[in-house]
Design an enzyme around this catalytic site. Structure first.
Site: not given
Ligand code: NAP
Length: 262
Positions: A157, A161
């Site tokens: 991961y 990033k």
């Molecule tokens: N939460 C944290 O602590 C954190 C920290 C740093 C960075 N991030 C980054 O923030 C971004 C958003 O994540 P989040 O925290 O908001 O998590 P989340 O609530 O799990 O949302 C992830 C989103 O990505 C979509 N997604 C995942 N796999 C996919 C696929 N194969 N095709 C299309 N869409 C897909 C999901 O939609 P569906 O499942 O409906 O497809 C969902 O809308 C990510 O890039 C993550 O790496 C998160």
């Protein structure tokens, strides 16, 4: 029309809009008067959000179901939006896998590379010509603080990033003179479905931010690229880590994470 809507509207496309940070981006962009294209796999969630945003903010919303682990999907997303004047691309969809690298599932690792790196690359490649033609607009890549240094027990991961940070920085330098803002968002722990999907209890995470705060502050800092860390806590933590000799920083991180994992 206000400055934001003129610069980044009339249409923003948000991937990963079905939950978490992407959902918050979509909601806040609608509140600023932008029409939207919402992209994710869970169509029911996208329709529910689209109905809510149309009713609350009077904006036009289209939804597009796409599985971004399919290498052909990003170009289909670009083609489906070809007739729209997309001024802001929020390439946000992504997921992570935690644990010892070799114990992770090989197919999941491959899907993670496709969703986290291939899809944002293809989407940017597909939308930049139109953004350049307009001479204004923006791209947000949702990366992570984990892209700032190799993170033990999150190796794959963290590497995806780091790729995003390099892509985002390079595109910031290429596109700023063309009037296009490129911001690589590096959130720390954020209270979304993501930690739970990785088996992490979010209440155990340091300085957990709400996805609304992450999205709001990112939109307020679109012109402060190339990279943006929304949390002061993580800004300070990573400043310290990155000032240490790399071997000492990595050893300390691995030791802390091994202890945390029990
Ligand atoms: N939460 C944290 O602590 C954190 C920290 C740093 C960075 N991030 C980054 O923030 C971004 C958003 O994540 P989040 O925290 O908001 O998590 P989340 O609530 O799990 O949302 C992830 C989103 O990505 C979509 N997604 C995942 N796999 C996919 C696929 N194969 N095709 C299309 N869409 C897909 C999901 O939609 P569906 O499942 O409906 O497809 C969902 O809308 C990510 O890039 C993550 O790496 C998160």
């Amino acid at each position: 029309m206000d400055d934001f809507a003129h610069r980044y509207g009339p249409v923003a496309l948000v991937t990963g809009a079905s939950s978490g940070i992407g959902r918050s981006f979509a909601t806040q962009l609608a509140s600023r008067g932008l029409d939207l294209v919402l992209v994710a796999r869970r169509l029911d969630r996208l329709h529910e959000l689209a109905d809510e945003l149309r009713a609350t903010h009077g904006v036009a919303v289209t939804v597009q179901q796409a599985d971004l682990s399919d290498p052909a999907a990003p170009q289909q997303v670009v083609q489906a939006a070809a007739t729209l004047d997309v001024g802001l691309l929020i390439s946000n969809a992504g997921f992570g896998v935690k644990g010892p690298f070799e114990e992770g599932d090989a197919d999941t690792l491959s899907a993670m590379l496709t969703v986290n790196c291939h899809a944002p690359t293809q989407l940017a490649h597909g939308f930049i010509p139109h953004l350049k033609q307009r001479g204004r607009g923006g791209i947000v890549f949702t990366s992570s603080v984990e892209g700032l240094i190799g993170c033990p027990f999150s190796a794959g991961y963290s590497a995806t990033k780091a790729y995003m940070n390099a892509l985002g920085e390079a595109l910031w330098a290429e596109l700023t003179p063309a009037g296009i803002e490129v911001l690589t968002l590096c959130p720390g722990a954020t209270d979304t479905e993501a930690p739970r999907l990785q088996g992490i209890d979010p209440t155990t995470l340091q300085d957990l931010m709400s996805p609304d705060d992450v999205a709001r502050s990112t939109l307020e800092n679109l012109h402060h690229g190339p990279t943006y860390i929304p949390s002061e806590h993580y800004r300070a933590q990573f400043r310290q880590l990155l000032s240490m000799p790399r071997d000492a920083a990595l050893t300390a991180m691995a030791s802390a994470l091994r202890t945390a994992a029990g």
